[in-house]
Write a protein that holds these residues in place. Structure first.
Motif, PDB file in Angstrom:
ATOM      1  N   ILE A  17     -42.439  33.843 -12.524  1.00 51.98           N
ATOM      2  CA  ILE A  17     -41.733  34.403 -13.717  1.00 51.98           C
ATOM      3  C   ILE A  17     -42.942  35.148 -14.567  1.00 51.98           C
ATOM      4  CG2 ILE A  17     -40.740  33.985 -15.892  1.00 51.98           C
ATOM      5  CD1 ILE A  17     -38.926  32.133 -13.914  1.00 51.98           C
ATOM      6  N   GLY A  18     -44.092  34.689 -14.673  1.00 55.55           N
ATOM      7  CA  GLY A  18     -45.144  35.112 -15.393  1.00 55.55           C
ATOM      8  C   GLY A  18     -45.907  36.251 -14.876  1.00 55.55           C
ATOM      9  N   GLY A  19     -45.399  36.709 -13.650  1.00 57.77           N
ATOM     10  CA  GLY A  19     -46.014  37.968 -13.075  1.00 57.77           C
ATOM     11  C   GLY A  19     -47.132  37.655 -11.829  1.00 57.77           C
ATOM     12  N   VAL A  20     -47.252  36.446 -11.618  1.00 61.26           N
ATOM     13  CA  VAL A  20     -48.373  36.290 -10.400  1.00 61.26           C
ATOM     14  C   VAL A  20     -47.537  36.432  -9.053  1.00 61.26           C
ATOM     15  CG1 VAL A  20     -49.616  34.372  -9.165  1.00 61.26           C
ATOM     16  CG2 VAL A  20     -49.391  34.246 -11.965  1.00 61.26           C
ATOM     17  N   SER A  21     -47.952  37.116  -8.415  1.00 63.33           N
ATOM     18  CA  SER A  21     -47.241  37.639  -7.113  1.00 63.33           C
ATOM     19  C   SER A  21     -47.315  36.377  -6.010  1.00 63.33           C
ATOM     20  CB  SER A  21     -47.951  38.848  -6.494  1.00 63.33           C
ATOM     21  OG  SER A  21     -47.154  39.174  -5.241  1.00 63.33           O
ATOM     22  N   LEU A  22     -46.279  36.271  -5.320  1.00 65.06           N
ATOM     23  CA  LEU A  22     -46.265  35.170  -4.202  1.00 65.06           C
ATOM     24  C   LEU A  22     -47.024  35.943  -3.026  1.00 65.06           C
ATOM     25  CD1 LEU A  22     -42.819  33.638  -4.158  1.00 65.06           C
ATOM     26  CD2 LEU A  22     -45.031  32.737  -4.676  1.00 65.06           C
ATOM     27  N   PHE A  23     -47.230  37.239  -2.962  1.00 64.22           N
ATOM     28  CA  PHE A  23     -47.820  37.890  -1.912  1.00 64.22           C
ATOM     29  C   PHE A  23     -49.350  38.195  -2.158  1.00 64.22           C
ATOM     30  CE2 PHE A  23     -43.467  39.081  -2.551  1.00 64.22           C
ATOM     31  CZ  PHE A  23     -42.776  38.465  -1.379  1.00 64.22           C
ATOM     32  N   GLY A  24     -49.631  37.724  -3.339  1.00 67.11           N
ATOM     33  CA  GLY A  24     -51.079  37.691  -3.428  1.00 67.11           C
ATOM     34  C   GLY A  24     -51.785  38.908  -4.085  1.00 67.11           C
ATOM     35  N   GLY A  25     -52.982  38.825  -5.006  1.00 63.40           N
ATOM     36  CA  GLY A  25     -53.640  40.088  -5.599  1.00 63.40           C
ATOM     37  C   GLY A  25     -53.164  40.422  -6.896  1.00 63.40           C
ATOM     38  N   ARG A  26     -52.176  39.681  -7.586  1.00 69.30           N
ATOM     39  CA  ARG A  26     -51.652  40.121  -8.861  1.00 69.30           C
ATOM     40  C   ARG A  26     -51.653  38.754  -9.598  1.00 69.30           C
ATOM     41  NH1 ARG A  26     -47.681  43.318  -7.234  1.00 69.30           N
ATOM     42  NH2 ARG A  26     -46.452  41.948  -8.013  1.00 69.30           N
ATOM     43  N   GLY A  28     -44.898  32.178 -18.169  1.00 65.23           N
ATOM     44  CA  GLY A  28     -44.098  32.028 -17.339  1.00 65.23           C
ATOM     45  C   GLY A  28     -43.726  30.329 -17.504  1.00 65.23           C
ATOM     46  N   CYS A  29     -44.755  29.514 -17.938  1.00 62.70           N
ATOM     47  CA  CYS A  29     -44.353  28.261 -18.433  1.00 62.70           C
ATOM     48  C   CYS A  29     -43.659  28.133 -19.433  1.00 62.70           C
ATOM     49  CB  CYS A  29     -45.999  27.594 -18.397  1.00 62.70           C
ATOM     50  SG  CYS A  29     -46.734  27.225 -17.095  1.00 62.70           S
ATOM     51  N   LEU A  30     -43.997  29.147 -20.315  1.00 60.90           N
ATOM     52  CA  LEU A  30     -43.437  28.947 -21.548  1.00 60.90           C
ATOM     53  C   LEU A  30     -41.820  29.174 -21.317  1.00 60.90           C
ATOM     54  CD1 LEU A  30     -45.741  30.618 -24.134  1.00 60.90           C
ATOM     55  CD2 LEU A  30     -44.974  28.279 -23.956  1.00 60.90           C
ATOM     56  N   THR A  86     -38.780  26.768 -21.846  1.00 61.31           N
ATOM     57  CA  THR A  86     -37.739  26.901 -22.837  1.00 61.31           C
ATOM     58  C   THR A  86     -36.323  26.828 -22.107  1.00 61.31           C
ATOM     59  OG1 THR A  86     -39.087  28.512 -23.977  1.00 61.31           O
ATOM     60  CG2 THR A  86     -36.712  28.802 -24.336  1.00 61.31           C
ATOM     61  N   VAL A  87     -36.267  27.329 -20.963  1.00 59.43           N
ATOM     62  CA  VAL A  87     -34.850  27.216 -20.178  1.00 59.43           C
ATOM     63  C   VAL A  87     -34.651  25.627 -19.843  1.00 59.43           C
ATOM     64  CG1 VAL A  87     -33.729  27.796 -17.934  1.00 59.43           C
ATOM     65  CG2 VAL A  87     -34.960  29.738 -19.371  1.00 59.43           C
ATOM     66  N   SER A  88     -35.703  25.098 -19.284  1.00 59.34           N
ATOM     67  CA  SER A  88     -35.131  23.799 -18.985  1.00 59.34           C
ATOM     68  C   SER A  88     -34.970  22.786 -20.149  1.00 59.34           C
ATOM     69  CB  SER A  88     -36.616  23.395 -18.089  1.00 59.34           C
ATOM     70  OG  SER A  88     -36.487  21.890 -17.920  1.00 59.34           O
ATOM     71  N   ASN A  89     -35.784  22.885 -21.280  1.00 61.08           N
ATOM     72  CA  ASN A  89     -35.304  22.380 -22.329  1.00 61.08           C
ATOM     73  C   ASN A  89     -34.135  22.496 -23.041  1.00 61.08           C
ATOM     74  OD1 ASN A  89     -36.162  20.455 -24.557  1.00 61.08           O
ATOM     75  ND2 ASN A  89     -36.765  22.060 -25.584  1.00 61.08           N
ATOM     76  N   GLY A  90     -33.862  23.693 -22.897  1.00 57.35           N
ATOM     77  CA  GLY A  90     -32.424  24.290 -23.483  1.00 57.35           C
ATOM     78  C   GLY A  90     -31.265  23.499 -22.724  1.00 57.35           C
ATOM     79  N   LEU A  91     -31.364  23.800 -21.376  1.00 55.60           N
ATOM     80  CA  LEU A  91     -30.545  22.932 -20.711  1.00 55.60           C
ATOM     81  C   LEU A  91     -30.293  21.629 -20.737  1.00 55.60           C
ATOM     82  CD1 LEU A  91     -30.871  25.028 -17.413  1.00 55.60           C
ATOM     83  CD2 LEU A  91     -29.105  25.404 -18.826  1.00 55.60           C
ATOM     84  N   ASN A  92     -31.527  21.105 -20.808  1.00 57.51           N
ATOM     85  CA  ASN A  92     -31.638  19.483 -21.247  1.00 57.51           C
ATOM     86  C   ASN A  92     -30.787  19.102 -22.507  1.00 57.51           C
ATOM     87  OD1 ASN A  92     -32.488  17.043 -20.505  1.00 57.51           O
ATOM     88  ND2 ASN A  92     -34.240  17.129 -21.247  1.00 57.51           N
ATOM     89  N   LEU A  93     -30.974  19.962 -23.463  1.00 56.94           N
ATOM     90  CA  LEU A  93     -30.404  19.594 -24.842  1.00 56.94           C
ATOM     91  C   LEU A  93     -28.945  19.963 -24.828  1.00 56.94           C
ATOM     92  CD1 LEU A  93     -33.156  21.241 -27.359  1.00 56.94           C
ATOM     93  CD2 LEU A  93     -32.403  18.816 -26.971  1.00 56.94           C
ATOM     94  N   MET A  94     -28.692  20.908 -23.769  1.00 58.37           N
ATOM     95  CA  MET A  94     -27.183  20.911 -23.570  1.00 58.37           C
ATOM     96  C   MET A  94     -26.529  19.642 -23.015  1.00 58.37           C
ATOM     97  SD  MET A  94     -26.795  25.058 -23.405  1.00 58.37           S
ATOM     98  CE  MET A  94     -26.613  25.094 -21.565  1.00 58.37           C
ATOM     99  N   GLY A  95     -27.279  19.115 -22.330  1.00 60.09           N
ATOM    100  CA  GLY A  95     -26.597  17.758 -21.538  1.00 60.09           C
ATOM    101  C   GLY A  95     -26.305  18.146 -20.175  1.00 60.09           C
ATOM    102  N   VAL A  96     -26.938  19.233 -19.378  1.00 69.09           N
ATOM    103  CA  VAL A  96     -26.657  19.792 -18.376  1.00 69.09           C
ATOM    104  C   VAL A  96     -27.339  18.732 -17.341  1.00 69.09           C
ATOM    105  CG1 VAL A  96     -27.047  21.567 -16.665  1.00 69.09           C
ATOM    106  CG2 VAL A  96     -26.276  22.052 -19.104  1.00 69.09           C
ATOM    107  N   GLU A  97     -26.539  18.517 -16.290  1.00 69.68           N
ATOM    108  CA  GLU A  97     -27.354  17.714 -15.140  1.00 69.68           C
ATOM    109  C   GLU A  97     -28.544  18.156 -14.643  1.00 69.68           C
ATOM    110  OE1 GLU A  97     -24.225  16.354 -12.400  1.00 69.68           O
ATOM    111  OE2 GLU A  97     -22.917  15.812 -13.945  1.00 69.68           O
ATOM    112  N   ASN A  98     -29.556  17.301 -14.110  1.00 68.93           N
ATOM    113  CA  ASN A  98     -30.567  17.801 -13.342  1.00 68.93           C
ATOM    114  C   ASN A  98     -30.482  18.694 -12.312  1.00 68.93           C
ATOM    115  OD1 ASN A  98     -33.538  17.655 -13.227  1.00 68.93           O
ATOM    116  ND2 ASN A  98     -33.599  16.061 -11.662  1.00 68.93           N
ATOM    117  N   GLU A  99     -29.304  18.510 -11.487  1.00 70.73           N
ATOM    118  CA  GLU A  99     -29.368  19.204 -10.503  1.00 70.73           C
ATOM    119  C   GLU A  99     -29.129  20.747 -10.765  1.00 70.73           C
ATOM    120  OE1 GLU A  99     -27.727  16.421 -10.882  1.00 70.73           O
ATOM    121  OE2 GLU A  99     -28.780  15.003  -9.327  1.00 70.73           O
TER     122      GLU A  99
END
Length: 159
Positions: free
Chosen positions: A93-102, A111-113, A117-130
């Motif tokens: 998500i941060g722009g690192v290519s899975l195919f290398g070189g970038r 990407g970590c942020l 943020t998405v994980s914390n938001g879902l956690n605060l909403m009480g969404v299940e881990n799955e």
């Protein structure tokens, strides 16, 4: 936080300002071209995995100190669990290519942020881990798809 900031700065410096960083990008982009350019591809790969292992060990020590203990499921269980998916998704998500070189250290931080943020938001909403895992996986698929579309549009091949 100080250790993270120091490692981020060191990583960014190595990737952008040293010959080893250039070699990492070259090997990641096209190892055969790097080999023909005189880069010792095997040595660069071994060094990259050694650095990654050292940083992972440091992260494990910090995580165990934070929780005051270590168990089989400390890192998410066998195979890394959610940590593996979240780390790959954050990099892509941060722009690192899975195919290398970038990519770069600051891109991975972005990407970590986003993933945090998405994980914390879902956690605060009480969404299940799955459901959180499904959303993270969908974000990863979306990021890889966008990466491939951009690659085709610009005509650059990453591998």
């Amino acid at each position: 936080m100080l250790i993270f900031t120091a490692l981020l700065g060191i990583g960014a410096y190595i990737l952008k300002e040293t010959q080893f960083g250039l070699y990492l990008y070259s090997v990641g982009n096209n190892d055969e071209a790097a080999r023909r350019a005189g880069i010792k591809v095997r040595s660069v790969r071994v060094a990259a995995f050694a650095i990654a292992g050292g940083v992972a060990a440091l992260a494990g020590v910090i995580a165990s100190a934070r929780t005051l203990g270590v168990g089989v499921f400390s890192g998410g269980g066998i195979g890394g669990g959610t940590l593996l998916l979240e780390s790959i998704a954050a990099a892509v998500i941060g722009g690192v290519s899975l195919f290398g070189g970038r990519g770069g250290a600051h891109a991975a931080l972005l990407g970590c942020l986003v993933i945090g943020t998405v994980s914390n938001g879902l956690n605060l909403m009480g969404v299940e881990n799955e459901v959180r895992l499904i959303v993270t996986g969908l974000l990863l698929v979306l990021a890889v798809s966008i990466d491939k579309i951009i690659e085709k549009a610009t005509g650059q091949q990453s591998f």
